[in-house]
Design a protein around this motif. Structure first.
Motif, short mmCIF file in Angstrom:
data_model
loop_
_atom_site.label_atom_id
_atom_site.label_comp_id
_atom_site.label_asym_id
_atom_site.label_seq_id
_atom_site.Cartn_x
_atom_site.Cartn_y
_atom_site.Cartn_z
N PRO A 219 1.47 4.02 -8.47
CA PRO A 219 0.41 3.02 -8.65
C PRO A 219 0.54 2.18 -9.92
O PRO A 219 -0.35 1.38 -10.21
N ARG B 82 -5.65 9.43 -7.37
CA ARG B 82 -5.39 10.87 -7.22
C ARG B 82 -3.98 11.21 -7.68
O ARG B 82 -3.74 12.29 -8.20
N ALA B 83 -3.06 10.26 -7.47
CA ALA B 83 -1.68 10.47 -7.94
C ALA B 83 -1.59 10.30 -9.46
O ALA B 83 -0.87 11.04 -10.13
N ALA C 63 0.83 -1.21 0.00
CA ALA C 63 0.00 0.00 0.00
C ALA C 63 0.86 1.25 0.00
O ALA C 63 0.60 2.22 -0.73
N GLN C 64 1.92 1.26 0.83
CA GLN C 64 2.81 2.42 0.87
C GLN C 64 3.50 2.63 -0.47
O GLN C 64 3.64 3.76 -0.95
N GLN D 264 -7.11 6.60 -3.62
CA GLN D 264 -5.96 7.42 -3.23
C GLN D 264 -4.87 7.35 -4.30
O GLN D 264 -4.23 8.36 -4.62
N CYS D 265 -4.66 6.17 -4.86
CA CYS D 265 -3.66 6.01 -5.92
C CYS D 265 -4.07 6.75 -7.19
O CYS D 265 -3.23 7.31 -7.90
N THR E 7 0.97 3.86 -3.24
CA THR E 7 0.56 5.25 -3.07
C THR E 7 1.55 6.19 -3.75
O THR E 7 1.17 7.23 -4.31
N LEU F 100 -7.96 2.66 -1.03
CA LEU F 100 -6.56 2.72 -1.43
C LEU F 100 -6.44 3.04 -2.92
O LEU F 100 -5.62 3.87 -3.33
#
Length: 649
Positions: free
Chosen positions: A146, A189-190, A139-140, A186-187, A143, A183
């Motif tokens: 991805p 968004r990157a 996950a880290q 959130q990815c 992020t 998750l």
């Protein structure tokens, strides 16, 4: 944004005049849609309203837009727009050497941590440690980046391990999958266009105990509001719609909303073309959609295309609407020689695959005759199929009734009958669009509008191309000269796509030539037509002599000659043929003329070896003509040839 505007009064109504590119074109289209302004009146609209300003009007690209201020106040928050546009133009802050060095060290530190995390994640996978720590590490890493597919695979393996080993209850799995969706969001968004992230989201929904489809559809709306060209999100939306069984009518309404917001949204137009046949299927199965809806869509896309002639999205959608009606699968030509039966079909199909529903049958005097069909192009799918016959079958004076029938499943689709005195049959090719009078009337109006637009912008390539397609759809014979003239103009206006326009020219030229010839003519002359490509060659399967001289054909076109199984004389003089790699096996070919081409390697003659009946080959005025090895190579690979370059061997 609105600094280049003026107020004027047109027929006692307040208008704002906008110079080119000072107002989003979506406002223009929204206004046209709200007033139901017909596109054929655009010229009059712009000229009448544009007459009240001082800017020159050389065409649509320089005509300013004028919209009623009352309409703008209802549909556009001008203050917000000004605020949004004033956010640009910030001064870039300069950095000194110390800042650069600090950033470099910070980057190196992050890179080491990232590499350590990758190594640990891969090690745990190798040792089969599927636990919470694997999820936390991946996950880290995801992020931050991805797009590493392997890390998403590790997460899937861990989640499936939890599920298969019974380590989680259904409620626990539901919560775990919901956390996975968070998750992924959130990815995204990157990187909103991460292939791996969108693919993993599909997997999560398919493995979720209770998928939350409504939430996913809302997510798609959110991302498409942020970026309407995000093709990954459009693809994911279709997945969600299919799984959740959202009505096609609702999605159609959504595409209308997106197009109204920005008619340059190609994805919306494309999605619309997928939905319309589901909602408004044509009962006859010939048109893309029902005739009434077809007319409506033509008017909508016309307004969009004419508002900005340089934007290609609406023009592409219009081309889909202008597509020719699908010709039914039928027998095109049948020819029987003393040892072969050759069958040409209107579609490229497979008749040899076990799963294929299409099959060909041969009957002699009413009895089925066992045959083995072979495609003339060597592929599974082909327009032309041949089968061997016993040579003694047609010998003697006995009368023989021959029937070739085409079947789809258990149904008879089409058949042709021949006899010993008539060994070939054919149907007339159909190249017309086949639209009804109502649709043709609408298309004629669009063609007139294109002509008006070309008066203002004579070099608008999309308008020129669409006018060509419209002329073919309305009356291809009436507009034959205009069609070819505009294609010639397109070659000059848009030289980067000249190859496409030349091939389109070739297609129309061949179609006009087929219209003029009788379908049973044994001698066809297609010379001096400036052909760069070959089309509809399956209508040449019965030809004995074909002249393709003085064109611009290359060696790539030779493979399209495979239907010429009855051809005995083939003339390809004065073309641009440099090699013979694609030459098909023409079993009846006896005379082949390749004079005045650009063949410079004598080894090319080996590709003529499958033409086993060749008796004469002419390579005069080719660079290879003077090669000393040419004659020996011809004797080696073409033992049946007796004449080379008009001289006996």
């Amino acid at each position: 944004m609105f600094e280049n505007t003026k107020k004027c009064d047109v027929q006692s109504r307040q208008y704002l005049l906008f110079q080119e590119n000072t107002i989003p074109r979506t406002f223009i289209f929204s206004y046209l849609a709200s007033t139901n302004l017909k596109s054929q009146n655009l010229k009059q609209f712009f000229q009448s309203h544009g007459a009240h300003h001082q800017w020159s009007c050389k065409g649509y690209s320089t005509i300013p837009y004028c919209l009623p201020t009352c309409w703008l106040q209802c549909h556009v928050d001008i203050s917000d727009q000004i605020l949004e546009f004033n956010m640009h133009g910030r001064v870039k802050t300069k950095t000194n050497a110390e800042d650069k060095e600090a950033k470099r060290k910070e980057k190196e530190k992050k890179l080491k941590l990232y590499q350590t995390g990758i190594e640990k994640a891969f090690t745990k996978r190798k040792t089969g440690e599927y636990d919470e720590e694997s999820l936390a590490i991946s996950a880290q890493l995801l992020t931050a980046n991805p797009d590493i597919t392997t890390l998403w695979n590790i997460r899937r393996e861990v989640l499936l391990h939890f599920k298969d080993e019974g380590q989680r209850t259904e409620d626990d799995l539901q919560q775990q999958m919901q956390a996975e969706l968070c998750l992924i969001e959130q990815c995204l968004r990157a990187n909103p266009k991460s292939y791996a992230a969108w693919h993993h989201r599909r997997w999560v929904l398919d493995n979720m105990p209770i998928p939350i489809w409504k939430q996913e559809l809302a997510l798609c709306n959110k991302y498409l509001d942020l970026d309407e060209r995000n093709l990954h999100c459009w693809d994911y939306r279709r997945f969600v719609v299919e799984r959740s069984q959202v009505p096609a009518a609702d999605e159609f309404e959504y595409t209308s909303k997106k197009i109204l917001a920005n008619f340059s949204n190609y994805s919306s137009w494309h999605y619309r073309s997928r939905l319309l046949p589901l909602i408004y299927p044509d009962p006859m199965g010939k048109l893309p959609i029902q005739e009434r809806k077809h007319k409506e869509e033509l008017e909508i896309v016309q307004n969009a295309a004419f508002t900005d002639p340089s934007d290609q999205s609406a023009w592409f959608y219009q081309r889909w609407l202008l597509g020719r009606t699908l010709q039914a699968l039928r027998l095109a030509q049948v020819h029987v020689s003393y040892d072969t039966v050759c069958v040409s079909l209107t579609h490229s199909v497979s008749v040899i695959c076990d799963k294929s529903k299409i099959r060909l049958e041969l009957q002699l005097n009413g009895d089925n005759f066992p045959t083995t069909w072979k495609s003339t192009n060597g592929q599974q799918y082909s327009h032309v199929w041949i089968s061997a016959l016993p040579k003694e079958l047609l010998s003697g004076d006995k009368t023989l009734a021959i029937t070739v029938s085409l079947h789809s499943g258990s149904s008879l689709v089409h058949y042709m009958s021949l006899n010993s005195g008539k060994l070939k049959a054919s149907t007339k090719p159909q190249f017309s669009a086949g639209f009804s009078e109502g649709i043709t009337s609408v298309l004629q109006d669009e063609l007139d509008s294109c002509t008006q637009l070309l008066d203002l912008e004579p070099d608008s390539k999309w308008t020129l191309l669409t006018s060509v397609l419209l002329m073919q759809a309305v009356d291809r014979h009436k507009y034959q000269e205009d069609t070819l003239a505009r294609l010639s103009q397109l070659i000059q206006v848009d030289p980067h796509r000249s190859g496409y326009y030349k091939d389109l020219w070739s297609r129309y030229k061949m179609e006009y030539a087929f219209d003029q010839n009788n379908e049973l003519d044994q001698n066809i002359d297609l010379s001096c037509l400036n052909l760069t490509a070959l089309y509809h060659c399956h209508y040449l399967s019965c030809v004995h002599t074909l002249d393709l001289s003085n064109n611009n054909l290359s060696g790539h076109s030779l493979s399209q000659l495979h239907p010429l199984q009855c051809c005995q004389v083939l003339k390809l003089d004065s073309n641009n043929i440099a090699n013979l790699h694609g030459m098909p096996a023409l079993m009846s070919l006896q005379i082949l003329s390749l004079r005045s081409n650009v063949i410079n390697i004598p080894d090319e003659v080996k590709y003529l070896e499958p033409c086993i009946c060749l008796s004469s080959v002419d390579l005069s005025d080719n660079p290879t003509e003077k090669d000393e090895m040419l004659q020996e190579l011809v004797k080696t690979f073409l033992p049946s040839v007796k004449m080379l370059n008009t001289c006996p061997l």
